[in-house]
Design a protein around this motif. Sequence first.
Motif, short mmCIF file in Angstrom:
data_model
loop_
_atom_site.label_atom_id
_atom_site.label_comp_id
_atom_site.label_asym_id
_atom_site.label_seq_id
_atom_site.Cartn_x
_atom_site.Cartn_y
_atom_site.Cartn_z
N THR A 4 1.13 -1.27 -0.05
CA THR A 4 0.38 0.07 0.14
C THR A 4 0.87 1.38 0.14
O THR A 4 0.44 2.40 -0.37
CB THR A 4 -0.68 0.24 1.30
OG1 THR A 4 -0.32 -0.18 2.15
CG2 THR A 4 -2.24 -1.01 0.79
N THR A 56 -7.77 3.23 4.62
CA THR A 56 -7.03 2.22 3.22
C THR A 56 -8.45 0.77 4.57
O THR A 56 -7.66 0.91 5.68
CB THR A 56 -5.90 1.65 3.28
OG1 THR A 56 -5.61 2.41 3.09
CG2 THR A 56 -5.69 0.41 2.66
N GLN A 69 0.13 -6.26 4.34
CA GLN A 69 -0.78 -5.09 4.97
C GLN A 69 -0.23 -4.21 6.14
O GLN A 69 0.74 -3.49 6.64
CB GLN A 69 -2.04 -4.97 4.75
CG GLN A 69 -3.01 -5.37 3.53
CD GLN A 69 -4.07 -4.39 4.11
OE1 GLN A 69 -4.98 -5.00 4.39
NE2 GLN A 69 -4.19 -3.49 4.41
#
Length: 267
Positions: free
Chosen positions: A85, A108, A243
């Motif tokens: 990301t 997000t 992530q």
Amino acid sequence: MTKNRLHLVIALAIGAVVVVGGFFLGVQPQLASAASNREQQQSIDSTNDTYRAELARLAAQSAKLPAMRREAAALERSVPSSANTSAFYKEVNSVAASTGVTVSGITTSWAAAYTPPAAASSGTTATDAASPSAASSSSPTAAATPSTPAVTAPVTNAQITASNFSTIAISIDVTGSFEQALAFTSGVQNGERLFLVNDIKSERAETSDGSTAGSSTGSGATTWTLSGFIYVLSNAASAQSSQASDGGTGSTTDAAADASSTTASQG
């Protein structure tokens, strides 16, 4: 018959036997071997032709290899095997700087398992305005009822499943004019990372006197919220793990101002 003639006949007979025996014992095997060699040669030539054709095909494919590698690399950047990301935030900021908008926030969500889209219901069936019943109806609007367009089934691929594909919902808030927001939307949708925008909302800021900011010029400080998805070529658990390794939250920098920054919060 004299003795000499008898010897001559015997000699001729022996010679004939020798010639016939020599043919079958010496010449005939050589002829058979030569025929077999010719067949083997034809088979080898055919195999060599096949190999030459395959080598030519491989040479042609080899010439395309650099372009195929570039395409594969572009696809990997478009839908990577990890969340990555932070790289997407940098791309968003780069597009914002080039289009003049200011990124005020990025939200997000955690990666979710991919779910194939379900086919939408076609709804009410189309009205046949030319049918006799419609023509004889007393209602003046019966014949003018528009038909319902057919619903196109979503395109899916059986190789893309929840076990190898996941989605990350992202919301981006930017401030700028309509033209700037339009350029920004086009930029993020056509960037290296595949970002599918499925919703856009706008909110115009109000001044202290109650009027909208910049209303006199028509290009006031409007906040635009783009909602959509980026994709990861892995299952949801692996994507969430990447992530977390990527910080869970990310920061981007407005390159145009070279000072302001925005924070992406993990939702």
